[in-house]
Enzyme design. Structure first.
Site, PDB file in Angstrom:
ATOM      1  CB  SER A  49      31.809  -7.247  -4.368  1.00  0.00           C
ATOM      2  OG  SER A  49      32.376  -6.186  -4.169  1.00  0.00           O
TER       3      SER A  49
ATOM      4  CD  GLN B 272      34.402  -8.122   3.015  1.00  0.00           C
ATOM      5  OE1 GLN B 272      34.471  -8.936   3.683  1.00  0.00           O
ATOM      6  NE2 GLN B 272      35.623  -7.525   2.605  1.00  0.00           N
TER       7      GLN B 272
ATOM      8  NE  ARG C 272      31.536  -2.670  -3.197  1.00  0.00           N
ATOM      9  CZ  ARG C 272      31.813  -2.606  -4.587  1.00  0.00           C
ATOM     10  NH1 ARG C 272      31.554  -1.611  -5.193  1.00  0.00           N
ATOM     11  NH2 ARG C 272      32.327  -3.657  -5.133  1.00  0.00           N
TER      12      ARG C 272
ATOM     13  CE1 TYR D 235      32.185   1.694  -6.070  1.00  0.00           C
ATOM     14  CE2 TYR D 235      31.382   3.117  -4.338  1.00  0.00           C
ATOM     15  CZ  TYR D 235      31.447   1.751  -4.972  1.00  0.00           C
ATOM     16  OH  TYR D 235      30.456   0.940  -4.769  1.00  0.00           O
TER      17      TYR D 235
ATOM     18  CG  ASP E   6      29.932  -5.764  -2.173  1.00  0.00           C
ATOM     19  OD1 ASP E   6      29.268  -5.264  -3.110  1.00  0.00           O
ATOM     20  OD2 ASP E   6      30.958  -5.197  -1.887  1.00  0.00           O
TER      21      ASP E   6
HETATM   22  P1  NAD Z   1      34.524  -0.191  -9.707  1.00  0.00           P
HETATM   23  O1  NAD Z   1      34.001  -1.277 -10.562  1.00  0.00           O
HETATM   24  O2  NAD Z   1      33.814   1.134  -9.457  1.00  0.00           O
HETATM   25  O3  NAD Z   1      35.810   0.260 -10.701  1.00  0.00           O
HETATM   26  C1  NAD Z   1      36.731  -0.519 -11.205  1.00  0.00           C
HETATM   27  C2  NAD Z   1      38.016  -0.196 -10.888  1.00  0.00           C
HETATM   28  O4  NAD Z   1      38.359   0.877 -11.950  1.00  0.00           O
HETATM   29  C3  NAD Z   1      38.232   0.491  -9.661  1.00  0.00           C
HETATM   30  O5  NAD Z   1      39.526   0.071  -9.031  1.00  0.00           O
HETATM   31  C4  NAD Z   1      38.687   2.126  -9.866  1.00  0.00           C
HETATM   32  O6  NAD Z   1      39.666   2.714  -9.194  1.00  0.00           O
HETATM   33  C5  NAD Z   1      39.304   1.841 -11.415  1.00  0.00           C
HETATM   34  N1  NAD Z   1      39.134   3.088 -12.261  1.00  0.00           N
HETATM   35  C6  NAD Z   1      38.234   3.893 -12.180  1.00  0.00           C
HETATM   36  N2  NAD Z   1      38.816   4.889 -12.951  1.00  0.00           N
HETATM   37  C7  NAD Z   1      40.135   4.569 -13.512  1.00  0.00           C
HETATM   38  C8  NAD Z   1      41.021   5.210 -14.557  1.00  0.00           C
HETATM   39  N3  NAD Z   1      40.727   6.263 -14.979  1.00  0.00           N
HETATM   40  N4  NAD Z   1      42.425   4.561 -14.619  1.00  0.00           N
HETATM   41  C9  NAD Z   1      42.449   3.399 -14.182  1.00  0.00           C
HETATM   42  N5  NAD Z   1      41.449   2.810 -13.194  1.00  0.00           N
HETATM   43  C10 NAD Z   1      40.270   3.398 -12.915  1.00  0.00           C
HETATM   44  O7  NAD Z   1      35.201  -0.459  -8.469  1.00  0.00           O
HETATM   45  P2  NAD Z   1      34.852  -1.978  -7.755  1.00  0.00           P
HETATM   46  O8  NAD Z   1      35.381  -2.909  -8.047  1.00  0.00           O
HETATM   47  O9  NAD Z   1      33.359  -1.752  -7.392  1.00  0.00           O
HETATM   48  O10 NAD Z   1      35.471  -1.327  -6.360  1.00  0.00           O
HETATM   49  C11 NAD Z   1      35.369   0.062  -5.611  1.00  0.00           C
HETATM   50  C12 NAD Z   1      35.887   0.305  -4.304  1.00  0.00           C
HETATM   51  O11 NAD Z   1      35.173  -0.549  -3.404  1.00  0.00           O
HETATM   52  C13 NAD Z   1      37.279  -0.216  -4.463  1.00  0.00           C
HETATM   53  O12 NAD Z   1      38.083   0.814  -3.520  1.00  0.00           O
HETATM   54  C14 NAD Z   1      37.455  -1.571  -3.736  1.00  0.00           C
HETATM   55  O13 NAD Z   1      38.632  -2.042  -2.832  1.00  0.00           O
HETATM   56  C15 NAD Z   1      36.326  -1.232  -2.745  1.00  0.00           C
HETATM   57  N6  NAD Z   1      35.659  -2.282  -2.048  1.00  0.00           N
HETATM   58  C16 NAD Z   1      35.526  -2.591  -0.849  1.00  0.00           C
HETATM   59  C17 NAD Z   1      34.829  -3.808  -0.257  1.00  0.00           C
HETATM   60  C18 NAD Z   1      34.813  -4.038   1.128  1.00  0.00           C
HETATM   61  O14 NAD Z   1      35.615  -3.622   1.875  1.00  0.00           O
HETATM   62  N7  NAD Z   1      34.002  -4.568   1.570  1.00  0.00           N
HETATM   63  C19 NAD Z   1      34.251  -4.645  -1.405  1.00  0.00           C
HETATM   64  C20 NAD Z   1      34.459  -4.498  -2.673  1.00  0.00           C
HETATM   65  C21 NAD Z   1      34.874  -3.054  -3.061  1.00  0.00           C
END
Ligand code: NAD
Length: 373
Positions: A133, A127, A122, A229, A130
């Protein structure tokens, strides 16, 4: 070199791995594409669209797979399908390596390469590849729309001669890609939105979308793991979150939950106690149900009404927007294929930043021993 696309085997799957626009892009890069007849039917892509884009349509799945160097899929294909591929060809798609590692092992005997798109790092440079996402964004959008549809109230503040309608209050739990999109969608519909996440970086993102943020003191607990994550929290840390959520649940008209921890069961954030506090007529949309759900009473693909609160837990919301979900997924798959395409062949360089993490099995050899044992 030939990329194969099949009609997805699951009857409930509406998406397709490659859409005609992507075929055009691949063909322009001298990459041939073979498409099973009717493959894009449910996502709005006709055989003639694929043909116009430069693909060859195959009526015989076996013939297509026998010629293919890479099979692009949405869902992991069965061993029967995979056996039709030549040894040393590859399968690319959502292969569920973390949830069902043993189910990928057929590739060992068949000498196949298994590329799990959900393991794409990620990072900013990846991006466009991904797929987690792109699909999560669709899920977040659709969860917001579902909440608005199911709530027996309107979302926006309306000040009219006939009276004032207060805005709906929405609570979003988990502010990753899906959660942020749910915030953006429900805000656009006029709701007042509050959100909660355990990652420190989420706060700024929540605020930047015009929502407010629930702050829970989790000092002393590790909340973030590898790759940005969230970590699986201790029961004590989870309970602190749940107590704050209970307070906000009382005043929420709709709650959208999106919290996941990769490879683990989703955390329960919305307890039965919180549901009892909610107003009659309010709505919960639990999008984390594929990993167990964030709401204590969610049941996969069922709508239940508990003490006047409607709880929805749709398993695969992205499938309800097949055209755009396919298009975005197809763009991700295409960007990866082009990245791997070197001198007329696919070069899965296991030292390459974007290839190494995805390549769970390479020509029958287990590469990600941390995942497949
Ligand atoms: P995910 O689907 O794994 O989880 C969704 C959200 O649930 C996350 O934000 C996580 O912090 C939250 N979560 C987990 N346990 C929790 C709890 N107990 N209480 C409250 N919230 C909780 O996450 P995602 O959407 O796949 O994103 C994962 C990471 O990847 C994030 O840091 C996101 O910013 C990052 N990301 C980066 C890029 C990039 O830079 N290209 C792209 C997509 C995502």
């Amino acid at each position: 070199m030939l990329i194969a696309v099949l009609k997805e085997a699951l009857p409930e799957e509406t998406r397709v791995a490659l859409m005609p626009d992507s075929v055009k892009t691949l063909v322009s890069q001298q990459i041939s594409v073979g498409v099973e007849r009717g493959a894009g039917g449910l996502s709005g892509a006709k055989d003639e669209d694929y043909e116009k884009a430069g693909a060859k349509i195959f009526s015989d799945k076996k013939e297509l797979l026998g010629l293919a160097d890479l099979l692009a899929v949405v869902n992991r294909p069965s061993v029967e399908i995979a056996s039709m591929l030549k040894p040393e060809s590859a399968i690319l798609g959502f292969l569920k390596p973390l949830d069902e590692p043993d189910e990928l092992k057929y590739a060992i005997d068949l000498k196949l390469t298994m590329l799990a798109i959900e393991l794409m790092p990620r990072v900013t440079r990846a991006q466009n590849m991904d797929a987690l996402s792109s699909q999560a964004m669709v899920v977040g959008y659709k969860a917001g729309i579902l909440a608005a549809e199911m709530l027996p109230k309107m979302f926006p503040l309306l000040m009219t001669a006939s009276g004032t309608v207060p805005p709906a209050r929405v609570l979003v739990l988990g502010a990753g890609v899906a959660g942020l999109q749910a915030i953006a969608t429900t805000r656009r519909l006029g709701a007042v939105v509050t959100a909660y996440d355990v990652r420190a970086a989420a706060e700024d993102q929540i605020l930047s979308l015009g929502a407010s943020c629930i702050k829970v003191d989790l000092s002393g607990f590790e909340t973030e793991g590898e790759g940005g994550y969230a970590k699986e929290l201790s029961e004590e840390a989870l309970e602190r979150g749940r107590q704050s959520i209970e307070r906000h649940a009382k005043t929420s008209d709709a709650i959208i939950t999106t919290a996941h921890v990769p490879g683990k069961k989703a955390p329960i954030l919305l307890s039965e106690k919180a549901l009892l506090e909610m107003k009659e007529g309010s709505v919960v949309v639990d999008t984390a149900i594929s990993s167990g759900g964030n709401c204590a009473l969610s049941k996969a693909d069922q709508t239940i009404v508990y003490k006047g609160v409607t709880i929805l837990a749709p398993m695969f919301l992205a499938r309800s927007v097949p055209y755009q979900a396919s298009q975005l997924y197809s763009n991700n798959i295409t960007a990866f294929i082009i990245q791997m395409h070197k001198e007329g062949r696919l070069d899965f360089d296991l030292k390459e930043t974007f290839c190494a993490p995805l390549c769970v099995i390479y020509k029958g050899k287990i590469i990600r021993e941390d995942i497949i044992r």
